[in-house]
Design an enzyme around this catalytic site. Structure first.
Site, PDB file in Angstrom:
ATOM      1  N   CYS A  11      49.573   5.763   3.216  1.00  0.00           N
ATOM      2  CA  CYS A  11      50.786   4.782   2.837  1.00  0.00           C
ATOM      3  C   CYS A  11      51.919   5.967   3.216  1.00  0.00           C
ATOM      4  O   CYS A  11      51.300   6.490   4.383  1.00  0.00           O
ATOM      5  CB  CYS A  11      51.180   4.776   0.434  1.00  0.00           C
ATOM      6  N   ASN A  14      52.989   8.881   0.801  1.00  0.00           N
ATOM      7  CA  ASN A  14      51.848   9.904   0.630  1.00  0.00           C
ATOM      8  C   ASN A  14      52.443  10.524  -0.942  1.00  0.00           C
ATOM      9  O   ASN A  14      51.956  12.114  -0.687  1.00  0.00           O
ATOM     10  CB  ASN A  14      50.704  11.201   1.620  1.00  0.00           C
ATOM     11  N   CYS A  16      52.690   8.056  -3.363  1.00  0.00           N
ATOM     12  CA  CYS A  16      53.298   7.245  -4.478  1.00  0.00           C
ATOM     13  C   CYS A  16      51.980   6.207  -4.017  1.00  0.00           C
ATOM     14  O   CYS A  16      50.631   6.569  -5.114  1.00  0.00           O
ATOM     15  CB  CYS A  16      53.813   6.037  -4.900  1.00  0.00           C
ATOM     16  N   ARG A  17      52.062   5.668  -3.976  1.00  0.00           N
ATOM     17  CA  ARG A  17      50.708   4.907  -4.124  1.00  0.00           C
ATOM     18  C   ARG A  17      48.737   5.277  -3.013  1.00  0.00           C
ATOM     19  O   ARG A  17      48.041   4.870  -3.552  1.00  0.00           O
ATOM     20  CB  ARG A  17      51.064   3.729  -2.320  1.00  0.00           C
ATOM     21  N   SER A  18      49.115   5.798  -1.842  1.00  0.00           N
ATOM     22  CA  SER A  18      47.645   6.406  -1.339  1.00  0.00           C
ATOM     23  C   SER A  18      47.555   7.735  -2.887  1.00  0.00           C
ATOM     24  O   SER A  18      46.089   7.877  -2.558  1.00  0.00           O
ATOM     25  CB  SER A  18      47.496   6.737  -0.123  1.00  0.00           C
ATOM     26  N   ASP A 129      55.290  -1.308  -2.802  1.00  0.00           N
ATOM     27  CA  ASP A 129      56.098   0.655  -2.870  1.00  0.00           C
ATOM     28  C   ASP A 129      56.933   0.637  -3.991  1.00  0.00           C
ATOM     29  O   ASP A 129      57.614  -0.154  -4.169  1.00  0.00           O
ATOM     30  CB  ASP A 129      56.529   1.317  -1.646  1.00  0.00           C
TER      31      ASP A 129
END
Length: 160
Positions: A11, A14, A16-18, A129
């Site tokens: 993301c 690095n 939140c999402r990934s 995000d």
């Protein structure tokens, strides 16, 4: 699967999402006892948060579902990541474009895909995000990642 497959979730920062994708995928790998077949890591297209833990809100929402976000943020390293990983999976189309921009050759580009390509419903075209949003955004990220990680594992197992 005959060989170990390695996946890098990507993301922007690095945090939140990934790292959430990494935690969800690792939990599924463990539950299905696939540790000898699948490994993953996460990284960001930007180094804004290099060395930081995941966002505390993301960690809280993930923990409610039994996922532990333990990774430390790092930027994508094109010189090593394209060699080490079989799949580099962006959370949104901008992440995919950024990965393609640093890919060294066509072989690298073939390893890049979009996380929602592995979702079952076709309802989402990105993992949004959640950083500037509220609780619903963090929950949605986890919902999408659970679906996509399931689909990714199915795809990887079909390719045995």
């Amino acid at each position: 699967m005959s060989m170990m497959k390695q996946v890098l979730f990507v993301c922007l920062g690095n945090i939140c999402r990934s790292p959430s994708a990494e935690a969800v995928f690792n939990a599924m790998i463990e539950k299905q006892e696939l540790q000898s077949e699948l490994k993953c890591d996460s990284a960001g297209t930007a180094a804004y948060h290099a060395g930081d833990q995941a966002d505390y809100r993301m960690k809280q929402f993930a923990q409610k579902r039994g996922y532990l976000l333990t990774s430390i943020s790092r930027p994508v390293d094109p010189e090593t990541d394209f060699d080490r990983f079989d799949y580099l999976i962006g959370m949104d189309s901008q992440n995919v474009r950024d990965l393609k921009a640093v890919a060294r050759n066509e072989n690298d580009r073939k390893k890049i895909s979009l996380m929602t390509d592995y979702c079952s419903g076709g309802k989402y075209n990105s993992v949004p995000d959640p950083y500037y949003g509220g609780a619903a955004g963090f929950e949605l990220v986890l919902d999408i990642l659970e679906d996509a990680c399931n689909g990714l594992i199915r795809k990887l197992q079909e390719g045995k």
